[in-house]
Write a protein that holds these residues in place. Sequence first.
Motif, PDB file in Angstrom:
ATOM      1  N   LEU A  22      -2.660   5.116   0.742  1.00 51.36           N
ATOM      2  CA  LEU A  22      -1.395   5.089   0.025  1.00 51.36           C
ATOM      3  C   LEU A  22      -1.310   3.808  -0.805  1.00 51.36           C
ATOM      4  O   LEU A  22      -2.058   2.855  -0.573  1.00 51.36           O
ATOM      5  CB  LEU A  22      -0.219   5.161   1.002  1.00 51.36           C
ATOM      6  CG  LEU A  22      -0.157   6.412   1.890  1.00 51.36           C
ATOM      7  CD1 LEU A  22       1.014   6.326   2.852  1.00 51.36           C
ATOM      8  CD2 LEU A  22      -0.071   7.682   1.052  1.00 51.36           C
ATOM      9  N   THR A  23      -0.384   3.788  -1.751  1.00 51.78           N
ATOM     10  CA  THR A  23      -0.294   2.666  -2.680  1.00 51.78           C
ATOM     11  C   THR A  23       1.084   2.022  -2.666  1.00 51.78           C
ATOM     12  O   THR A  23       2.092   2.665  -2.363  1.00 51.78           O
ATOM     13  CB  THR A  23      -0.597   3.128  -4.117  1.00 51.78           C
ATOM     14  OG1 THR A  23       0.199   4.289  -4.417  1.00 51.78           O
ATOM     15  CG2 THR A  23      -2.057   3.480  -4.281  1.00 51.78           C
ATOM     16  N   ILE A  24       1.106   0.738  -2.998  1.00 53.08           N
ATOM     17  CA  ILE A  24       2.340  -0.018  -3.209  1.00 53.08           C
ATOM     18  C   ILE A  24       2.202  -0.712  -4.560  1.00 53.08           C
ATOM     19  O   ILE A  24       1.126  -1.224  -4.892  1.00 53.08           O
ATOM     20  CB  ILE A  24       2.564  -1.067  -2.103  1.00 53.08           C
ATOM     21  CG1 ILE A  24       2.576  -0.413  -0.720  1.00 53.08           C
ATOM     22  CG2 ILE A  24       3.877  -1.815  -2.330  1.00 53.08           C
ATOM     23  CD1 ILE A  24       2.656  -1.412   0.428  1.00 53.08           C
ATOM     24  N   ASN A  78      -7.496  -3.642   3.242  1.00 51.11           N
ATOM     25  CA  ASN A  78      -6.620  -3.467   2.085  1.00 51.11           C
ATOM     26  C   ASN A  78      -7.445  -3.662   0.815  1.00 51.11           C
ATOM     27  O   ASN A  78      -8.464  -4.358   0.828  1.00 51.11           O
ATOM     28  CB  ASN A  78      -5.475  -4.489   2.077  1.00 51.11           C
ATOM     29  CG  ASN A  78      -4.458  -4.281   3.186  1.00 51.11           C
ATOM     30  OD1 ASN A  78      -3.300  -3.969   2.933  1.00 51.11           O
ATOM     31  ND2 ASN A  78      -4.876  -4.475   4.424  1.00 51.11           N
ATOM     32  N   VAL A  79      -6.989  -3.056  -0.282  1.00 56.50           N
ATOM     33  CA  VAL A  79      -7.604  -3.263  -1.593  1.00 56.50           C
ATOM     34  C   VAL A  79      -6.485  -3.624  -2.561  1.00 56.50           C
ATOM     35  O   VAL A  79      -5.469  -2.931  -2.620  1.00 56.50           O
ATOM     36  CB  VAL A  79      -8.331  -1.995  -2.093  1.00 56.50           C
ATOM     37  CG1 VAL A  79      -8.860  -2.203  -3.510  1.00 56.50           C
ATOM     38  CG2 VAL A  79      -9.465  -1.618  -1.152  1.00 56.50           C
ATOM     39  N   VAL A 112      -1.338  -3.459  -7.758  1.00 58.69           N
ATOM     40  CA  VAL A 112      -1.421  -2.299  -6.868  1.00 58.69           C
ATOM     41  C   VAL A 112      -2.071  -2.746  -5.566  1.00 58.69           C
ATOM     42  O   VAL A 112      -3.093  -3.443  -5.588  1.00 58.69           O
ATOM     43  CB  VAL A 112      -2.271  -1.161  -7.472  1.00 58.69           C
ATOM     44  CG1 VAL A 112      -2.346   0.006  -6.486  1.00 58.69           C
ATOM     45  CG2 VAL A 112      -1.697  -0.682  -8.787  1.00 58.69           C
ATOM     46  N   LEU A 113      -1.481  -2.357  -4.454  1.00 61.29           N
ATOM     47  CA  LEU A 113      -2.110  -2.569  -3.151  1.00 61.29           C
ATOM     48  C   LEU A 113      -2.411  -1.211  -2.541  1.00 61.29           C
ATOM     49  O   LEU A 113      -1.540  -0.345  -2.466  1.00 61.29           O
ATOM     50  CB  LEU A 113      -1.203  -3.357  -2.207  1.00 61.29           C
ATOM     51  CG  LEU A 113      -1.827  -3.618  -0.827  1.00 61.29           C
ATOM     52  CD1 LEU A 113      -2.943  -4.646  -0.932  1.00 61.29           C
ATOM     53  CD2 LEU A 113      -0.783  -4.089   0.175  1.00 61.29           C
ATOM     54  N   LEU A 114      -3.649  -1.029  -2.129  1.00 57.31           N
ATOM     55  CA  LEU A 114      -4.088   0.201  -1.477  1.00 57.31           C
ATOM     56  C   LEU A 114      -4.227  -0.071   0.014  1.00 57.31           C
ATOM     57  O   LEU A 114      -4.823  -1.074   0.415  1.00 57.31           O
ATOM     58  CB  LEU A 114      -5.434   0.630  -2.062  1.00 57.31           C
ATOM     59  CG  LEU A 114      -6.004   1.977  -1.643  1.00 57.31           C
ATOM     60  CD1 LEU A 114      -5.175   3.102  -2.229  1.00 57.31           C
ATOM     61  CD2 LEU A 114      -7.452   2.103  -2.112  1.00 57.31           C
TER      62      LEU A 114
END
Length: 454
Positions: free
Chosen positions: A213-215, A397-398, A410-412
């Motif tokens: 999911l993304t933030i 995390n990416v 973007v944080l994955l």
Amino acid sequence: MTTPQYYRTLAWLESFLVDIDAVVIGVCEFESVQRFDKERLESALQQCINHHPNLRLNIATFTKPYYFFQTKQSCSTPTYIELESKDEWQRIVDDELNTPFEFNNEAKGLLKLFVLYDKDPTSRRQYLLLKYHHSIADGTSGMILLNTLLSCYFNRDQKLSTLSSLSDSETLAFPQVTNEDEKKTEDMIQTILAYKRQWKPMIPYEPATGRNLTIYHHGTPENMAQLLNRCRQEKVTIGSVLLTSIYFAIAELVKDTWLHDASSYFSNFKFDLDVNLRHRYPSPLDRHEHIGLHIGMMTLNEIVISRETKFWSLCRVIFNDLQRNLSEGRHLTYLRANRLTSTDEQIDEQTKRNDGRINDLNFSNIGPYVFQREYEDLKLKHYYCVGSNPCPSVGTNVILVCSVESLDYVLLHEAGEKNRLIAKSWFDRMVGLTDRVWRQTESWTFDHFLKEST
């Protein structure tokens, strides 16, 4: 089923990205007076595919080694989706991020285009999602594809860059392997083996769910302009500021374990840092040539944070470390050493014990949008690069950062309530710090940062 006609074998990194179903999605948010004309956009997409040979490829995965093959029909039709709510585009991106491409299909390439528009006909907001497989292109390539698509849509008479693939990064990095190259690689291999065989995740998590999911966060043009000015004064880069903010945010996340008294310090945070290689080879490429899937990786030397660590002092340490690694070619050596250690059984066992994780974090500062932002009445407001590589394969995390008028983050992270809360906690702190750190004085420390959250 017929066997597709061979084009070329995938290199190690390309093959790895196939194994982990890695996709990239360029999320392009526009402000415009009119919506895209469907007929013109479909024609522009076809021209874009014709211009970039990579987009006419698919992958045969029946047995290893995998190989690319040319599809029999190089066409694709945009998918149009009406948005019911303001943030529905994020759910759509998450769904596509977790939907793999279909391999071994002679009728389909590895690019999909989505057009998202608001239900309200008076809205000036619309999105293009450029989804492509990571084995044919990298994050910056999405910007190149977008420029090609829009230039064709608006019939701009200009020379367009073409994505070109390289079968192996080491071809250019090590055109003639010398004894010095071998020694550097061997030293790096021993370093990698030493820490990856015993590495334990520092960022807390719950076991893998198989879904990412993304933030998102975007700053303001004012903050980015102020940060650029401060970076010039401090003689550092925005990239080193981003890394310093990451260190501060992660150190705060694990402070109860590492920073239990005034004399303690935080260290041993391990992550991969992506490095754009386009102009960093021993034999430089033509400055206008754009290479798909061509990043190097490196780690920083030992970085230590205590409560008294000053932000701008640490930023200069990181900047100098980055420059030293680049000048010594350690990013190229790290890329090569990673491949050579990829079959190590002890690392493989350790990875399984860590629920498939091989790193704390993967970070890529993709940089600014490199083409014009306005195409007649169409204005690009934000560009997010989503995906790159999934969690947990390359880290817990990416994080990817681009910029148009402001920094777009973007944080994955993996799905799961615990993972979401942990990811959002440190991500919010990291981006908030980056947004405002230009205001902080030379004496501003990690202890000041901690006190802000209490």
